[in-house]
Design an enzyme around this catalytic site. Structure first.
Site, PDB file in Angstrom:
ATOM      1  CE  LYS A 171      -4.219   1.291  -0.350  1.00 48.14           C
ATOM      2  NZ  LYS A 171      -4.996   0.893  -1.521  1.00 48.14           N
ATOM      3  CB  SER A 213      -8.060   1.054  -3.345  1.00 52.42           C
ATOM      4  OG  SER A 213      -7.955   0.967  -1.942  1.00 52.42           O
TER       5      SER A 213
END
Length: 587
Positions: free
Chosen positions: A190, A386
């Site tokens: 991430k 996402s």
């Protein structure tokens, strides 16, 4: 008395000003709203000009003003309006061919691929496609490589060098400026928050970026190779050595066919269309032609409809607008399509990097309810990452382009912190609280262990829910999801191999699957969302509402103005209120 006169004259002036604006809007409406729409005239023997020098969105958007319908906006320059226009031109006898000119295309790689695919289909008609540019950017050339003949200006330039991306890192900047981002994340890939934590790119991030860049470059090379009959290995050599940087080098590399000035290019177009050289070439721009085509496409007689709902932009909690995927707006669109008996299926077109976890979950829930009533198919554009993947995960089928960027199944949170800056400026913040955790967070204090612990727990909870949604929606085990999650991004090709999507293709493929799932053959397309605006929003857009408040505050003084606003607020309350007895800002 002087004070009252000033107040009275100010108020009268405001109303007169607003009244004049109102009358002005009415006059505009009378002049333009009541008249018929501009009719685009497409003459026989015309060339369709594909000049894409404007921002291209998947959905051009439709905005309505309930009070002033003559201000309604319904543009026809979205990606799929352009695709529809190219498809229509294929069988339009008035269109002899397409000219791609000096684009500097403002579109994503997947959007460019979609246009390129439409041009490939157009070529089957036997009509010509030619291209001209003073400067070919890499994306421009990717689109133009489909042309039968590619022209470049004698002193022009061409980019063909491979893909790259650049990230800025702010760790030292934060220390020097005193402005810091407190970061809590989950997922080793991430990387959205990495620039706040490090001064250099991590190995994990460099790996994933390299993988998806090479994936995109491979797709572009493959398609250019097929169109120009140049092996992909040779294209890499050309890129590495910049063997197409000048017009002559580009011709030598077989990436360009002719070096010519624009007037010579027009001369060739006139010959191709049989237009006399002393006559003006008949052309129509792609935007005008898309407006011309739109009513003809709506003329289908079928009662059946497929709703195409565009989720384009950052996902945010609340109302949406062009470029913002608000959960309220998207869910209203889903409900309308679900409740409409003539709408037999829904295609959710996603072009979003994600955003609010809460908003994503609320959209997910509405899709889950809708699946029980009618099919829901997802079509992915440039990005469905996402939160963009979250709202896709439970669809009946997911269609992505090979160049789509998706995945990024991870969670993070960022909080700005000004403690060091405040210290440098001589500012100290003190808190008074009734309970141990009443101060959730202050931008003037470092994130303490307890705060970090609770935020981290929330991040992990959201991540666990995210991976569960993916596992349930894609029929994968939690272990399989964990292997492809951790915030890592994938191209459409990679996502297909890992079970994150079902098939590669564009919106047309998604519509085909939607029709099959609904067991219909003929259908119309109904596009959502429709953005609604009211008079207050219009005034704010033009700065009028804000100007009124500023004038009153200046004339009455800030404290008097606040008092008047509070009295107005209390008098507007209707019915029984459970209301705090006076105003106080509590943080």
């Amino acid at each position: 008395m002087g004070f009252l006169r000033r107040v009275f004259s100010t108020v009268v002036g405001i109303f007169v000003f607003l009244g004049l604006c109102f009358l002005g809007l009415i006059v505009i409406g009378a002049l333009f709203g009541g008249a018929s729409e501009d009719v685009v005239q497409v003459k026989s023997n015309s060339v369709l000009e594909l000049k894409l020098d404007f921002p291209i969105n998947d959905y051009a958007g439709k905005t309505i003003f309930k009070e002033y319908p003559f201000l309604n906006e319904n543009e026809k320059n979205g990606l799929f309006n352009l695709v529809d226009a190219i498809k229509y031109a294929k069988t339009d006898d008035k269109i002899k061919g397409i000219s791609i000119e000096n684009n500097f295309i403002m579109a994503g790689i997947t959007q460019t691929k979609t246009l390129r695919d439409a041009l490939l289909d157009f070529k089957e008609s036997g009509k010509f496609i030619v291209s001209y540019a003073d400067i070919y950017t890499q994306k421009d050339y990717y689109l133009s490589s489909i042309a039968d003949t590619i022209y470049i200006n004698p002193v022009g330039m061409m980019e063909f060098k491979g893909l790259y991306t650049e990230r800025l890192y702010f760790k030292d900047f934060q220390e020097k400026s005193g402005i810091k981002m407190e970061v809590v994340r989950h997922g080793k890939y991430k990387s959205a928050v990495e620039p706040f934590l490090e001064n250099e790119m991590s190995d994990n991030n460099r790996e994933q970026i390299s993988v998806y860049l090479n994936g995109l470059w491979s797709e572009m090379k493959k398609e250019v190779s097929a169109s120009r009959n140049v092996p992909t290995e040779q294209l890499n050599i050309i890129a590495d050595s910049l063997l197409a940087r000048t017009p002559q080098l580009a011709v030598n590399s077989n990436l360009v066919d002719k070096i010519a000035y624009y007037d010579e290019y027009i001369y060739g177009l006139k010959e191709a269309t049989g237009t006399a050289q002393d006559k003006k070439l008949k052309t129509v721009t792609i935007e005008d032609y898309a407006r011309h085509v739109s009513p003809k496409l709506k003329a289908k007689s079928s009662e059946n409809k497929i709703a195409v709902i565009y989720a384009e932009g950052d996902i945010m909690y609340g109302e949406g607008e062009q470029g913002i995927v608000g959960h309220i707006t998207i869910n209203e669109s889903i409900i309308k399509a679900r409740d409409d008996e003539r709408t037999k299926a829904i295609v959710l077109r996603i072009n979003s990097p994600g955003g609010s976890a809460l908003a994503s979950e609320l959209i997910w829930r509405e899709i889950e309810l809708t699946k029980k009533v009618k099919p829901v198919i997802v079509s992915m554009g440039d990005l469905a990452a996402s939160g963009g993947y979250y709202i896709a995960a439970n669809a009946d089928k997911i269609i992505a382009e090979s160049t789509t960027i998706t995945g990024s199944i991870g969670v993070f949170g960022t909080l700005p912190n000004f403690k060091n800056l405040a210290d440098d400026m001589g500012i100290n913040a003190e808190q008074v609280a009734t309970n141990a955790n009443a101060v959730t967070y202050s931008v003037f204090e470092p994130l303490n262990k307890n705060q970090h612990k609770y935020i981290k727990e929330g991040i992990i909870d959201v991540y666990s829910l995210f991976t569960k949604r993916v596992a349930d929606g894609r029929n994968l085990t939690s272990e399989q999801v964990e292997d492809i999650a951790q915030g890592r991004v994938w191209t459409g090709n990679d996502a297909l191999q890992r079970g994150l999507v079902d098939e590669l293709g564009g919106l047309d493929v998604a519509l085909k699957h939607a029709a099959e799932a609904a067991k219909i053959e003929d259908y119309k397309i109904r596009e959502y969302p429709v953005f609604e605006k009211n008079l207050d929003e219009m005034l704010e857009t033009f700065g009028l509402a804000k100007a009124k408040e500023q004038i009153l505050a200046e004339e009455l003084g800030e404290e008097n103005y606040k008092l008047i606003k509070e009295v107005k607020r209390l008098t507007e309350k209707k019915g029984v209120q459970l209301l705090f007895p006076f105003s106080m800002e509590i943080k």
